[in-house]
Scaffold this active site. Structure first.
Site, PDB file in Angstrom:
ATOM      1  N   LYS A  93      -1.313   7.988   1.223  1.00 18.54           N
ATOM      2  CA  LYS A  93      -0.922   7.657  -0.184  1.00 18.54           C
ATOM      3  C   LYS A  93       0.767   7.611   0.057  1.00 18.54           C
ATOM      4  CE  LYS A  93      -4.170   8.489  -3.489  1.00 18.54           C
ATOM      5  NZ  LYS A  93      -4.618   9.084  -4.892  1.00 18.54           N
ATOM      6  N   ARG A  98     -10.847  13.569  -1.243  1.00 14.91           N
ATOM      7  CA  ARG A  98     -10.988  12.314  -1.323  1.00 14.91           C
ATOM      8  C   ARG A  98     -10.447  11.916   0.373  1.00 14.91           C
ATOM      9  NH1 ARG A  98      -9.068   7.704  -3.217  1.00 14.91           N
ATOM     10  NH2 ARG A  98     -11.710   6.392  -3.353  1.00 14.91           N
TER      11      ARG A  98
END
Length: 294
Positions: free
Chosen positions: A227, A261
């Site tokens: 991210k 995740r």
């Protein structure tokens, strides 16, 4: 209070005594990380096999990119993208738990009822579709409750907090109470890294994650894979963010996270195995205590 360490997945109990790695399958043409985009049955099968072979215990299947500025996708198009992977997972991998990443109640219902999806992963916490939370209650499957303000198009304009972690805890407490009233028994908390939080807030929240489970002793999921909190910090790209991802995954595991995740399953599984080994040798571990007593 003892933290919940089990999930009821369609009548099968999954233990979370050790952290679990959830592999991402993106059925989107515009996911922020190009390396995760999957199209075609062969690519779907290859990705599922990769997740399983590398040690993933769940898959998270999504067809609507949540990156800021992503194209709007209709419910019909979302389901059309999901069905090929859902069919393969249902028919060829019946024992692999599937989490469906959607904020739409009708999409979640079809995935669970028609294809056997085991978990609903809703980035919006029921804020976008008012039918989502009642649907989760009716379906009776575990629900991943993520913190976000607004929607994917507006979330990065809503990053003003007086007390970041405390406000997120308040959000979770209110939502958990409502979900319990609707009959949802298994709730997984996701702090929502990258959603309605600027770069510094993401790191502040990660450093204070254990405050969340101190108030709500529920399973905790972290999704920071490649991210912007990593690549923008270094001025690089998602393609260059694997090392930072592994560092933050390891930090999360050392602070009682239950589910990772990720895009990169093998690397995350290695993080789990190493941190589990380290924990055996901590001064308060059972192994050390038993050796001293012996």
């Amino acid at each position: 209070m003892t933290k919940q360490k089990t999930l009821n997945l369609g009548g099968k109990l999954m233990l979370l005594d050790e952290p679990v790695v959830m592999g991402i399958i993106n059925m989107t043409p515009d996911s922020f990380y190009s390396g995760s985009r999957i199209a075609g049955e062969k690519a779907i099968r290859n990705r599922i096999e990769q997740i399983v072979n590398e040690g993933g215990k769940m898959v998270d299947l999504g067809a609507y990119s949540s990156r800021p500025g992503a194209d709007v996708v209709s419910p019909e198009e979302e389901m059309n993208r999901l069905r090929p992977a859902l069919q393969i997972l249902r028919d060829e991998y019946p024992n692999l738990p599937v989490s469906v990443d959607t904020f739409r109640g009708a999409v979640a219902a079809e995935c669970v009822e028609q294809y056997g999806a085991a978990i609903i992963n809703d980035i919006s916490g029921g804020q976008i579709d008012p039918e989502m939370l009642p649907t989760a209650g009716r379906l009776g499957v575990p629900y991943i409750l993520m913190h976000m303000r607004g929607n994917p198009q507006t979330m990065q304009q809503q990053t003003e907090y007086q007390h970041l972690t405390a406000e997120i805890i308040d959000y979770f407490v209110e939502k958990v109470d409502y979900l319990r009233a609707l009959g949802v028994k298994d709730i997984i908390l996701d702090p929502g890294f990258g959603f309605s939080k600027n770069l510094e807030q993401n790191y502040e929240l990660m450093a204070q994650m254990e405050e969340i489970t101190a108030v709500l002793p529920l399973p905790l999921l972290v999704g920071i894979s490649r991210k912007s909190m990593i690549y923008k910090f270094f001025g690089t790209t998602p393609q260059e963010a694997l090392n930072g991802t592994s560092i933050l995954n390891t930090y999360s595991l050392m602070h009682d996270v239950d589910i990772l995740r990720v895009h990169d399953v093998r690397e995350a599984v290695e993080c789990v195995r190493i941190t589990q080994l380290l924990k055996q040798y901590e001064p308060n571990s059972r192994i050390i205590r038993s050796e001293r007593q012996g």
